[in-house]
Design an enzyme around this catalytic site. Sequence first.
Site, PDB file in Angstrom:
ATOM      1  N   GLU A 171       0.823  -1.213   0.000  1.00 37.43           N
ATOM      2  CA  GLU A 171       0.000   0.000   0.000  1.00 37.43           C
ATOM      3  C   GLU A 171       0.858   1.264   0.000  1.00 37.43           C
ATOM      4  O   GLU A 171       0.454   2.298  -0.535  1.00 37.43           O
ATOM      5  CB  GLU A 171      -0.952   0.004   1.195  1.00 37.43           C
ATOM      6  CG  GLU A 171      -2.046  -1.050   1.148  1.00 37.43           C
ATOM      7  CD  GLU A 171      -3.020  -0.844  -0.003  1.00 37.43           C
ATOM      8  OE1 GLU A 171      -3.321   0.318  -0.337  1.00 37.43           O
ATOM      9  OE2 GLU A 171      -3.474  -1.847  -0.585  1.00 37.43           O
TER      10      GLU A 171
ATOM     11  N   HIS B  29       2.721 -10.636  16.699  1.00 29.65           N
ATOM     12  CA  HIS B  29       3.305 -11.852  17.253  1.00 29.65           C
ATOM     13  C   HIS B  29       4.743 -12.056  16.811  1.00 29.65           C
ATOM     14  O   HIS B  29       5.567 -12.588  17.570  1.00 29.65           O
ATOM     15  CB  HIS B  29       2.471 -13.083  16.873  1.00 29.65           C
ATOM     16  CG  HIS B  29       2.972 -14.329  17.541  1.00 29.65           C
ATOM     17  ND1 HIS B  29       3.805 -15.213  16.905  1.00 29.65           N
ATOM     18  CD2 HIS B  29       2.794 -14.788  18.805  1.00 29.65           C
ATOM     19  CE1 HIS B  29       4.114 -16.190  17.746  1.00 29.65           C
ATOM     20  NE2 HIS B  29       3.517 -15.962  18.901  1.00 29.65           N
TER      21      HIS B  29
ATOM     22  N   LYS C 295       7.776 -13.208  26.661  1.00 26.70           N
ATOM     23  CA  LYS C 295       7.926 -12.275  25.542  1.00 26.70           C
ATOM     24  C   LYS C 295       8.030 -10.826  26.016  1.00 26.70           C
ATOM     25  O   LYS C 295       8.428  -9.941  25.257  1.00 26.70           O
ATOM     26  CB  LYS C 295       6.749 -12.440  24.570  1.00 26.70           C
ATOM     27  CG  LYS C 295       6.711 -13.830  23.935  1.00 26.70           C
ATOM     28  CD  LYS C 295       5.430 -14.083  23.154  1.00 26.70           C
ATOM     29  CE  LYS C 295       5.415 -15.514  22.616  1.00 26.70           C
ATOM     30  NZ  LYS C 295       4.145 -15.807  21.913  1.00 26.70           N
TER      31      LYS C 295
END
Length: 422
Positions: free
Chosen positions: A139, A291, A332
């Site tokens: 885009e 993620h 994480k």
Amino acid sequence: MSQNYHKIPNLPAFVLANTHYQAYDIPATPIVKGYDFNNPFNQEEFMKSFMTTGFQATSLGQAIDEINKMRNWRLSDEPIAEDETDEFKDPEVRKNTKCTIFLGYTSNMTSSGVRETIRFLVQHKMVDVLVTTAGGIEEDFIKCLGDTYLGDFHLKGDALRPKGLNRIGNLVIPNNNYCVFEDWMMPILDQMLIEQKAGLEAPWTPSSLIDRLGKEINNENSIYYWCHKNKIPVFSPAITDGSIGDMIFFHSYKNPGLVLDIAGDIRKMNCQAIYAKKSGMILIGGGVSKHHICNANLYRNGADFAVYINTAQEFDGSDGGARPDEAISWGKIKLEATPVKIYCDATIVFPLLVSQTFAKDFHKQQTNNNNSVVAGKENGEVSANKKQNGAVSNKQDFAVEAQVLHDDEVNKQDYGNGVHKH
């Protein structure tokens, strides 16, 4: 409890006890207070008031603090580790070693005007690693080749399709833009295949493809032009899931043989986190971009700073809905971190975040630099004026001295001739 309530007749005592329970432990936290518009409007104070407004406004205030923490951190803030390498024991190196900032975003951010905010960040080297989807890549390039227009969420698909118009929320993109994109991209893929076969690039990876496209677009409005120019790596593990994938599909029939090595990129991406002295994550939206960054930070036992921006809820177990606390359980995000999630449309809140962090300090520094230049110029002019005035003064002093010597000589002659002046 107010003693007056004991005087209410025929009311059971437990009603009063339950409805007028005494508060003993008052929270030692800021008092809720919003901006007072009776005062002359001050944008600085207005933005500060978000912190004490409550709800998502307070989350925005906390996110501003979290981003400023990741931006301001330096290795020199930390004690030297016992196993530290010699390079990072040097005080100057430590002072200039910053937090590695990962920015992840979904494709709709590039489709929207948030694209210009992201471009600003990479143009001025304010973030270190980008992760996005295929749409988040294409885009940007498509906008360099054709315009995206404002539409309406309620435009009917069956009316748009025959007209060759594609809707993204309340944005509309003419299908012709994708045709122009194909005409631009196909020759680049041809050249990449030539270089691959010649061993000049073996093999290509999604990140090196994006870097090449950023070079070829040669347009300062592009996010990836600036990423190429400033050597900021961009990862897109789902690079084939969009128009770029369509181009690669068609190219595999027209001119087969081009290879994109995903394994090469996963090693490069994970090492960005592994070798970071400090790691910060700014994650807009959910899915693969969110993620992929979180998972890379698992290898270093979690990011030190994190800001999530999305509207997803966690009750369905989705990645987008998962709060930072869930990421802590996976390693994480670090246990001692103070992550923030803002539940809000990113087109509203992300530009506000940037305005109070990256952009605010950037323009403050620009103003200071301009003032220094002006001050230096003025000092130079003052110095030049002093020299000029000194030269004039010296000339005047010489002229006066010459006149005095002349008058003395005249006086001597006059006295010698017996002439007396009164």
